[in-house]
Design an enzyme around this catalytic site. Sequence first.
Site, PDB file in Angstrom:
ATOM      1  N   GLY A 142     -13.051  23.610 -23.719  1.00 39.56           N
ATOM      2  CA  GLY A 142     -12.493  22.285 -23.940  1.00 39.56           C
ATOM      3  C   GLY A 142     -13.397  21.530 -24.888  1.00 39.56           C
ATOM      4  O   GLY A 142     -14.434  22.039 -25.328  1.00 39.56           O
ATOM      5  N   ASP A 171      -5.141  11.643 -20.933  1.00 41.66           N
ATOM      6  CA  ASP A 171      -4.995  12.866 -21.719  1.00 41.66           C
ATOM      7  C   ASP A 171      -3.997  13.830 -21.075  1.00 41.66           C
ATOM      8  O   ASP A 171      -4.237  15.038 -21.011  1.00 41.66           O
ATOM      9  CB  ASP A 171      -6.357  13.535 -21.901  1.00 41.66           C
ATOM     10  CG  ASP A 171      -6.406  14.461 -23.117  1.00 41.66           C
ATOM     11  OD1 ASP A 171      -5.562  14.318 -24.017  1.00 41.66           O
ATOM     12  OD2 ASP A 171      -7.297  15.330 -23.152  1.00 41.66           O
ATOM     13  N   VAL A 218     -15.329  26.705 -19.603  1.00 46.44           N
ATOM     14  CA  VAL A 218     -14.882  27.027 -18.251  1.00 46.44           C
ATOM     15  C   VAL A 218     -14.990  28.534 -18.052  1.00 46.44           C
ATOM     16  O   VAL A 218     -14.490  29.318 -18.861  1.00 46.44           O
ATOM     17  CB  VAL A 218     -13.424  26.555 -18.015  1.00 46.44           C
ATOM     18  CG1 VAL A 218     -12.975  26.905 -16.602  1.00 46.44           C
ATOM     19  CG2 VAL A 218     -13.292  25.062 -18.274  1.00 46.44           C
TER      20      VAL A 218
END
Length: 189
Positions: A12, A131, A17
């Site tokens: 991201g 978002d 992640v």
Amino acid sequence: MDWVRGETVGHGSFGKVSFAIPRNQSTLFSPSMVVKSSSASCSATLMNEKIILDELKGCPQIINCVGDSYSYENGEKLYNVLLEYACGGALSDKLKNSGDQRLPEFEVRKYTKGLLRGIHYIHKNGYVHCDIKLPNILLSENGQVKIADFGLAKRAESKKDDKLRCELRGTPLYMSPEMSDRRRTGYSG
């Protein structure tokens, strides 16, 4: 919480992640955990996300935060947030892989209902996500919506703070026309 970093499952704008694999299987870790990490020196956004997820705990439509920790990897100090793993992937990937890029109406209704429940819970608790987009809508094993990526989320302001309300947050391609217009023209009210 003793874990080791596994395979990377995503990136991201605020971190990486990866799967989080428990060192000791007898711990209370679920085998389906991921860890979102960023450099400790640039971790304010990820720390904010952890705080917000802790306050939003208990909503089945919001990704669950299990904890946080620091680690040293390759000579760098990292801040890590442990999250439940939504094995169904992102709704954007499901749509992309659906062949004709359409989902059956019953699925659209199910996802929309779950998304609205989650957004309602977020707003009821005094936050705005800032978002919401298909890559941030994850799916659990049973296909239930899980809202993720609270890196840009913030507390909602009161009506008296209207001048502060026009702070631009979000992914430009997903912003509403009004927000995009404010960014272009510098409009503030």
